[in-house]
Motif scaffolding. Structure first.
Motif, PDB file in Angstrom:
ATOM      1  N   TYR A  62     -11.694  14.271  -8.225  1.00  0.00           N
ATOM      2  CA  TYR A  62     -10.231  14.318  -8.138  1.00  0.00           C
ATOM      3  C   TYR A  62      -9.718  13.239  -7.190  1.00  0.00           C
ATOM      4  O   TYR A  62      -8.695  12.592  -7.460  1.00  0.00           O
ATOM      5  N   ILE A  63     -10.423  13.028  -6.103  1.00  0.00           N
ATOM      6  CA  ILE A  63     -10.037  11.959  -5.179  1.00  0.00           C
ATOM      7  C   ILE A  63     -10.089  10.609  -5.894  1.00  0.00           C
ATOM      8  O   ILE A  63      -9.188   9.775  -5.737  1.00  0.00           O
ATOM      9  N   GLU A  64     -11.124  10.398  -6.703  1.00  0.00           N
ATOM     10  CA  GLU A  64     -11.227   9.152  -7.458  1.00  0.00           C
ATOM     11  C   GLU A  64     -10.058   8.992  -8.424  1.00  0.00           C
ATOM     12  O   GLU A  64      -9.519   7.886  -8.596  1.00  0.00           O
ATOM     13  N   ASP A  65      -9.639  10.069  -9.058  1.00  0.00           N
ATOM     14  CA  ASP A  65      -8.481  10.003  -9.955  1.00  0.00           C
ATOM     15  C   ASP A  65      -7.249   9.512  -9.202  1.00  0.00           C
ATOM     16  O   ASP A  65      -6.505   8.649  -9.682  1.00  0.00           O
ATOM     17  N   VAL A  66      -7.043  10.066  -8.027  1.00  0.00           N
ATOM     18  CA  VAL A  66      -5.881   9.670  -7.221  1.00  0.00           C
ATOM     19  C   VAL A  66      -5.966   8.194  -6.841  1.00  0.00           C
ATOM     20  O   VAL A  66      -4.970   7.465  -6.884  1.00  0.00           O
ATOM     21  N   MET A  67      -7.169   7.734  -6.519  1.00  0.00           N
ATOM     22  CA  MET A  67      -7.330   6.323  -6.165  1.00  0.00           C
ATOM     23  C   MET A  67      -6.991   5.413  -7.344  1.00  0.00           C
ATOM     24  O   MET A  67      -6.368   4.355  -7.169  1.00  0.00           O
ATOM     25  N   TRP A  68      -7.366   5.815  -8.567  1.00  0.00           N
ATOM     26  CA  TRP A  68      -7.033   5.012  -9.746  1.00  0.00           C
ATOM     27  C   TRP A  68      -5.530   5.020 -10.016  1.00  0.00           C
ATOM     28  O   TRP A  68      -4.964   4.011 -10.469  1.00  0.00           O
ATOM     29  N   LEU A  69      -4.864   6.122  -9.729  1.00  0.00           N
ATOM     30  CA  LEU A  69      -3.412   6.155  -9.888  1.00  0.00           C
ATOM     31  C   LEU A  69      -2.741   5.157  -8.953  1.00  0.00           C
ATOM     32  O   LEU A  69      -1.765   4.490  -9.321  1.00  0.00           O
ATOM     33  N   TYR A  70      -3.272   5.047  -7.742  1.00  0.00           N
ATOM     34  CA  TYR A  70      -2.744   4.038  -6.816  1.00  0.00           C
ATOM     35  C   TYR A  70      -2.989   2.630  -7.360  1.00  0.00           C
ATOM     36  O   TYR A  70      -2.070   1.796  -7.433  1.00  0.00           O
ATOM     37  N   LEU A  71      -4.217   2.349  -7.750  1.00  0.00           N
ATOM     38  CA  LEU A  71      -4.561   0.997  -8.200  1.00  0.00           C
ATOM     39  C   LEU A  71      -3.765   0.590  -9.437  1.00  0.00           C
ATOM     40  O   LEU A  71      -3.318  -0.563  -9.549  1.00  0.00           O
ATOM     41  N   ALA A  72      -3.579   1.520 -10.370  1.00  0.00           N
ATOM     42  CA  ALA A  72      -2.851   1.205 -11.591  1.00  0.00           C
ATOM     43  C   ALA A  72      -1.403   0.843 -11.313  1.00  0.00           C
ATOM     44  O   ALA A  72      -0.743   0.213 -12.146  1.00  0.00           O
ATOM     45  N   ASN A  73      -0.913   1.210 -10.144  1.00  0.00           N
ATOM     46  CA  ASN A  73       0.449   0.875  -9.740  1.00  0.00           C
ATOM     47  C   ASN A  73       0.499  -0.249  -8.711  1.00  0.00           C
ATOM     48  O   ASN A  73       1.520  -0.459  -8.060  1.00  0.00           O
ATOM     49  N   GLY A  74      -0.614  -0.971  -8.572  1.00  0.00           N
ATOM     50  CA  GLY A  74      -0.621  -2.134  -7.698  1.00  0.00           C
ATOM     51  C   GLY A  74      -0.711  -1.825  -6.220  1.00  0.00           C
ATOM     52  O   GLY A  74      -0.371  -2.671  -5.385  1.00  0.00           O
ATOM     53  N   ILE A  75      -1.184  -0.634  -5.870  1.00  0.00           N
ATOM     54  CA  ILE A  75      -1.298  -0.227  -4.466  1.00  0.00           C
ATOM     55  C   ILE A  75      -2.718  -0.502  -3.985  1.00  0.00           C
ATOM     56  O   ILE A  75      -3.681   0.081  -4.488  1.00  0.00           O
ATOM     57  N   LEU A  76      -2.833  -1.383  -2.994  1.00  0.00           N
ATOM     58  CA  LEU A  76      -4.144  -1.843  -2.536  1.00  0.00           C
ATOM     59  C   LEU A  76      -4.516  -1.320  -1.147  1.00  0.00           C
ATOM     60  O   LEU A  76      -5.637  -1.524  -0.701  1.00  0.00           O
ATOM     61  N   ASN A  77      -3.562  -0.660  -0.474  1.00  0.00           N
ATOM     62  CA  ASN A  77      -3.822  -0.122   0.859  1.00  0.00           C
ATOM     63  C   ASN A  77      -3.186   1.259   0.977  1.00  0.00           C
ATOM     64  O   ASN A  77      -2.018   1.446   0.603  1.00  0.00           O
ATOM     65  N   VAL A  78      -3.949   2.212   1.494  1.00  0.00           N
ATOM     66  CA  VAL A  78      -3.485   3.595   1.597  1.00  0.00           C
ATOM     67  C   VAL A  78      -3.800   4.126   2.990  1.00  0.00           C
ATOM     68  O   VAL A  78      -4.939   4.022   3.461  1.00  0.00           O
ATOM     69  N   ARG A  79      -2.772   4.679   3.635  1.00  0.00           N
ATOM     70  CA  ARG A  79      -2.960   5.339   4.934  1.00  0.00           C
ATOM     71  C   ARG A  79      -2.910   6.841   4.722  1.00  0.00           C
ATOM     72  O   ARG A  79      -1.895   7.393   4.319  1.00  0.00           O
ATOM     73  N   GLY A  80      -4.018   7.509   4.964  1.00  0.00           N
ATOM     74  CA  GLY A  80      -4.066   8.958   4.845  1.00  0.00           C
ATOM     75  C   GLY A  80      -3.404   9.617   6.035  1.00  0.00           C
ATOM     76  O   GLY A  80      -3.544   9.152   7.165  1.00  0.00           O
ATOM     77  N   MET A  81      -2.695  10.732   5.788  1.00  0.00           N
ATOM     78  CA  MET A  81      -1.959  11.399   6.869  1.00  0.00           C
ATOM     79  C   MET A  81      -2.299  12.876   7.013  1.00  0.00           C
ATOM     80  O   MET A  81      -1.693  13.576   7.812  1.00  0.00           O
ATOM     81  N   ILE A  82      -3.262  13.370   6.244  1.00  0.00           N
ATOM     82  CA  ILE A  82      -3.804  14.720   6.435  1.00  0.00           C
ATOM     83  C   ILE A  82      -5.313  14.561   6.509  1.00  0.00           C
ATOM     84  O   ILE A  82      -5.992  14.455   5.492  1.00  0.00           O
ATOM     85  N   GLY A  83      -5.859  14.502   7.709  1.00  0.00           N
ATOM     86  CA  GLY A  83      -7.244  14.097   7.878  1.00  0.00           C
ATOM     87  C   GLY A  83      -8.261  15.168   7.533  1.00  0.00           C
ATOM     88  O   GLY A  83      -8.014  16.366   7.657  1.00  0.00           O
ATOM     89  N   HIS A  84      -9.431  14.681   7.102  1.00  0.00           N
ATOM     90  CA  HIS A  84     -10.542  15.573   6.752  1.00  0.00           C
ATOM     91  C   HIS A  84     -11.813  14.729   6.760  1.00  0.00           C
ATOM     92  O   HIS A  84     -11.789  13.524   6.482  1.00  0.00           O
ATOM     93  N   ALA A  85     -12.932  15.373   7.069  1.00  0.00           N
ATOM     94  CA  ALA A  85     -14.207  14.652   7.142  1.00  0.00           C
ATOM     95  C   ALA A  85     -14.549  13.955   5.830  1.00  0.00           C
ATOM     96  O   ALA A  85     -15.201  12.906   5.826  1.00  0.00           O
ATOM     97  N   SER A  86     -14.105  14.512   4.693  1.00  0.00           N
ATOM     98  CA  SER A  86     -14.409  13.883   3.409  1.00  0.00           C
ATOM     99  C   SER A  86     -13.745  12.518   3.278  1.00  0.00           C
ATOM    100  O   SER A  86     -14.190  11.691   2.486  1.00  0.00           O
ATOM    101  N   HIS A  87     -12.716  12.255   4.053  1.00  0.00           N
ATOM    102  CA  HIS A  87     -12.072  10.943   4.002  1.00  0.00           C
ATOM    103  C   HIS A  87     -12.935   9.876   4.663  1.00  0.00           C
ATOM    104  O   HIS A  87     -12.921   8.711   4.253  1.00  0.00           O
TER     105      HIS A  87
END
Length: 458
Positions: free
Chosen positions: A101-126
């Motif tokens: 599911y995380i990978e799906d979200v990353m592809w949604l970002y990339l498909a919209n030209g988003i190359l940098n993401v700042r996470g704001m709800i931290g977790h060890a999986s990040h």
């Protein structure tokens, strides 16, 4: 003559995978380049990419002969720009080895030209996500990960605040996210420790701390332009959430705007950044009903249960009568005025929409944010800065990414038209160069199709 050293093929592949290097080399030719130094366009240029870096930028008549043998990508007159960012993301988490599911979200970002993401709800999986990206196991934007939330519930004492900051820093998180509920002793313990170990922090503004204290004690970013309305209310007893409503929206007419110049100057003096997330408030806390948003085209990329949760969250406020147009319109207008005032004064802005969040689909929500920022009065050039070079500057990596220049990371997006003339062109992604790896339009569309199929309502 020395004998050639022969590498075992499997060993070489293992080496490349272990280092995350793909050792690719490209010549992206016949493109128009937006350096974003200003609104000018470098027409009919080529970009030489090798080992993840931009090696050179050449005009049509100045291309070195040896580069004609390099693998070529024909841009066919498309426009290259440094890409966008989502500087307020709630990156999904996983408690298992399943990152799908995380990978799906990353592809949604990339498909919209988003190359940098700042996470704001931290977790060890990040942190594990970052490792997988670096190893080349997951294709994703560059990630900046926050530590787990520091708030009135998780930080039980100043001593615990110190301990948590040190743990987050030692674990390798890039910054700290503060949520409401902190009093001054706990806030100061967090702020002072963060400054001692040199880790950035920011977030929401706790009522007992206030905007002024947050800024003067080191807030690096103020999320959602939080705390400004509260600071403009003279009668602090009115800040009771039962009276003020969510984010104090019901008190906007009581805000004393004569105090605003002082707050803006304090924001400048303390070198704080603003992450506006206008679209979050227009959609989650706006007066357009939930049932209208649930039918939007991009909802097909989200799990049905997620969309239903969003509907339920918004309808709860609708049923309470909070989201009436007469309540919400003045508040949204004030937020645009506030952003424009900060922007006009020179406070730096970060492109951010808060996704995935209520009716903010990852990637797609950034285009809603861009529209709102433009309506607030920001120029297309400065909006693109908010999603590119500003991001690098925020993380003290100016020149390393977020620009198209020799020596910078090979990160850029090809568009069919010039976004400085029409911001809607940002939706027309024709390909992405991601840290030197080329992702063609067909691949991006294939991933969108896969995600859509995966989330078909049954």
């Amino acid at each position: 003559m020395k004998p050639l050293k022969v590498f075992n093929v499997l060993s070489l592949i293992a080496l490349l995978l272990s280092t995350g290097l793909n050792a690719q080399e490209f010549l992206v030719k016949n493109i128009n380049i937006l350096t974003l130094d200003d609104t000018s366009v470098k027409k009919d240029h080529h970009i030489h990419v090798k080992d993840g870096k931009i090696i050179g930028i050449y005009a049509q008549n100045a291309l070195p002969g040896h580069l004609r043998e390099v693998r070529q990508i024909d841009g066919q007159g498309q426009y290259a720009f440094p890409g966008l960012a989502e500087m307020h993301s709630h990156i999904p988490i996983t408690e298992t080895e399943d990152f799908s599911y995380i990978e799906d979200v990353m592809w949604l970002y990339l498909a919209n030209g988003i190359l940098n993401v700042r996470g704001m709800i931290g977790h060890a999986s990040h942190l594990e996500l970052k490792r997988k990206i670096e190893k080349g196991e997951i294709t994703a934007p560059r990630i900046f990960a926050a530590g787990p939330s520091l708030n009135g519930s998780t930080v039980e004492s100043p001593e615990m605040g110190v301990k948590m900051v040190l743990e987050h820093h030692q674990s390798g998180y890039d910054h700290l996210k503060l949520h409401p509920g902190l009093d001054m002793p706990r806030f100061l313990a967090i702020a002072n420790t963060a400054k001692e170990v040199d880790i950035k922090f920011g977030g929401h503004v706790s009522l007992d701390v206030g905007l002024e204290n947050s800024l003067t004690h080191g807030y690096h970013s103020v999320e959602h332009i939080d705390g400004y309305i509260e600071a403009l209310i003279t009668d602090k007893s009115r800040l009771d959430p039962q009276i003020a409503g969510p984010f104090s929206m019901l008190l906007v007419k009581e805000a004393d705007l004569d105090k605003l110049p002082e707050l803006v100057q304090m924001t400048l003096d303390t070198k704080a950044w603003i992450a506006p997330t206008l679209t979050l408030f227009e959609r989650f806390f706006g007066y357009i009903p939930a049932d209208e948003f649930r039918l939007e085209e991009e909802m097909k990329y989200m799990p049905g249960i997620q969309v239903q949760q969003w509907v339920n969250q918004k309808k709860l406020l609708e049923n309470q009568g909070v989201l009436k147009a007469e309540n919400v319109k003045p508040y949204l207008e004030f937020r645009q005025l506030l952003l424009k005032t900060l922007y006009d004064a020179g406070v730096p802005i970060l492109l951010s929409s808060d996704s995935p969040q209520v009716f903010n689909v990852p990637g797609f929500s950034i285009h809603n944010e861009i529209k709102s920022m433009h309506e607030a009065g920001l120029t297309p050039l400065d909006i693109l800065h908010a999603g590119s070079r500003n991001v690098a500057q925020y993380f003290n990596q100016d020149g390393e990414f977020g620009i198209i220049a020799k020596g910078a990371s090979a990160d850029f997006v090809l568009l069919s038209g010039n976004p400085l003339d029409d911001l809607n062109q940002l939706k027309n992604v024709q390909g992405v160069m991601l840290r030197g790896n080329w992702i063609e339009k067909e691949k991006l569309q294939a991933e969108l199709n896969r995600i859509e199929k995966k989330n078909v309502r049954k």
